[in-house]
Scaffold this motif. Structure first.
Motif, mmCIF file in Angstrom:
data_model
loop_
_atom_site.group_PDB
_atom_site.id
_atom_site.type_symbol
_atom_site.label_atom_id
_atom_site.label_comp_id
_atom_site.label_asym_id
_atom_site.label_seq_id
_atom_site.Cartn_x
_atom_site.Cartn_y
_atom_site.Cartn_z
ATOM 1 N N PHE A 1 0.877 -1.292 0.055
ATOM 2 C CA PHE A 1 0.117 -0.083 0.090
ATOM 3 C C PHE A 1 0.837 1.248 -0.188
ATOM 4 O O PHE A 1 0.524 2.098 -0.735
ATOM 5 N N LEU A 2 2.093 1.263 0.908
ATOM 6 C CA LEU A 2 2.803 2.378 0.946
ATOM 7 C C LEU A 2 3.617 2.456 -0.400
ATOM 8 O O LEU A 2 3.824 3.782 -0.781
ATOM 9 N N ALA A 3 4.039 1.505 -0.741
ATOM 10 C CA ALA A 3 4.586 1.501 -2.108
ATOM 11 C C ALA A 3 3.757 2.322 -3.273
ATOM 12 O O ALA A 3 4.007 3.017 -4.136
ATOM 13 N N ILE B 1 2.348 9.318 -6.220
ATOM 14 C CA ILE B 1 2.747 10.596 -5.904
ATOM 15 C C ILE B 1 3.790 10.945 -7.034
ATOM 16 O O ILE B 1 3.814 11.983 -7.373
ATOM 17 N N THR B 2 4.640 9.962 -7.662
ATOM 18 C CA THR B 2 5.332 10.176 -8.662
ATOM 19 C C THR B 2 4.654 10.702 -9.946
ATOM 20 O O THR B 2 5.323 11.164 -10.916
ATOM 21 N N LEU B 3 3.484 10.020 -10.163
ATOM 22 C CA LEU B 3 2.745 10.336 -11.254
ATOM 23 C C LEU B 3 1.862 11.900 -11.132
ATOM 24 O O LEU B 3 1.379 12.290 -12.144
ATOM 25 N N VAL C 1 12.119 6.255 -5.805
ATOM 26 C CA VAL C 1 13.060 5.294 -5.495
ATOM 27 C C VAL C 1 12.627 4.731 -3.922
ATOM 28 O O VAL C 1 12.582 3.370 -3.914
ATOM 29 N N LEU C 2 11.664 5.505 -3.203
ATOM 30 C CA LEU C 2 10.976 5.008 -2.342
ATOM 31 C C LEU C 2 9.996 4.165 -2.515
ATOM 32 O O LEU C 2 9.859 3.020 -1.914
ATOM 33 N N ALA C 3 9.337 4.252 -3.602
ATOM 34 C CA ALA C 3 8.297 3.185 -4.002
ATOM 35 C C ALA C 3 8.708 1.873 -4.431
ATOM 36 O O ALA C 3 8.108 0.853 -4.111
ATOM 37 N N PHE C 4 10.091 2.007 -5.096
ATOM 38 C CA PHE C 4 10.851 0.897 -5.434
ATOM 39 C C PHE C 4 11.053 -0.018 -4.289
ATOM 40 O O PHE C 4 10.938 -1.214 -4.185
ATOM 41 N N GLY D 1 -6.285 2.237 -1.527
ATOM 42 C CA GLY D 1 -5.343 1.707 -2.736
ATOM 43 C C GLY D 1 -6.166 1.724 -4.014
ATOM 44 O O GLY D 1 -5.567 2.229 -4.971
ATOM 45 N N ILE D 2 -7.488 1.162 -4.324
ATOM 46 C CA ILE D 2 -7.975 1.131 -5.343
ATOM 47 C C ILE D 2 -8.523 2.626 -5.803
ATOM 48 O O ILE D 2 -8.280 2.908 -6.958
#
Length: 185
Positions: free
Chosen positions: A15-17, A23-25, A55-58, A147-148
């Motif tokens: 979920f955090l990823a 946020i990157t989008l 990078v955090l998402a990764f 998330g959805i």
């Protein structure tokens, strides 16, 4: 009454990823879909911190995958496993490529190919929508609806962005054709 499961650590990390990825989008999408936000400085701030969020998402996705593989003792040499987790594996491969090339050196070396490579993020967006829906249907947690909504919302905004960009491009073509027609008279 709808009963929701409590979430596990891998679900929380996933979920955090997902939130970090959304946020990157945001910067480009909100700049085009909501041009009035430009005055707030929000798109610029998000753009400035996009690489960090990516990078955090990764890393969060890496931990999500690690804990799930360990918990379920998945065998990736089994074609069934690969097929069941196709969306997650594909998304993770894209995230890996994007994380590896999210540095100034890669931008310089890859030049215009860097931008093409990073357009893979939009494929990841659709894969993630499928992944969240497919893996969480039937056993929703408290995080699943959020998330959805986040991934479906950003996907919808991306489609609106494409529509606006197409409209703007058509208007430019019409203006160019009118100017050209006037100059030929």
């Amino acid at each position: 009454m709808i009963l929701l499961d409590t979430y596990s650590l891998p679900n929380l990390l996933g979920f955090l990823a997902l939130i970090s990825y959304v946020i990157t989008l945001l910067p480009t999408i909100i700049r085009i879909v909501f041009p009035q936000t430009k005055a707030t400085g929000l798109p610029q701030w998000l753009l400035k911190n996009r690489r960090l969020a990516g990078v955090l998402a990764f890393f969060l996705a890496l931990l999500h995958g690690y804990f799930l593989v360990e918990k379920r003792q998945l065998d990736f040499f089994d074609p069934k496993t690969f097929w069941i987790y196709l969306q997650g594996i594909s998304t993770f491969i894209i995230f890996t490529l994007l994380a590896i090339t999210s540095n100034d050196w890669s931008v310089k070396k890859l030049k215009k190919n860097w931008k093409q490579l990073h357009k893979l993020t939009y494929i990841a967006m659709f894969l993630l929508t499928w992944h969240v829906w497919d893996k969480m249907s039937g056993h929703w947690t408290y995080l699943t609806p959020i998330g959805i909504v986040a991934i479906a919302g950003i996907t919808l905004l991306y489609i609106i962005r494409l529509y606006i960009e197409r409209q703007n491009q058509q208007q430019k073509l019409i203006k160019t054709a009118l100017v050209s027609a006037k100059s030929n008279k």
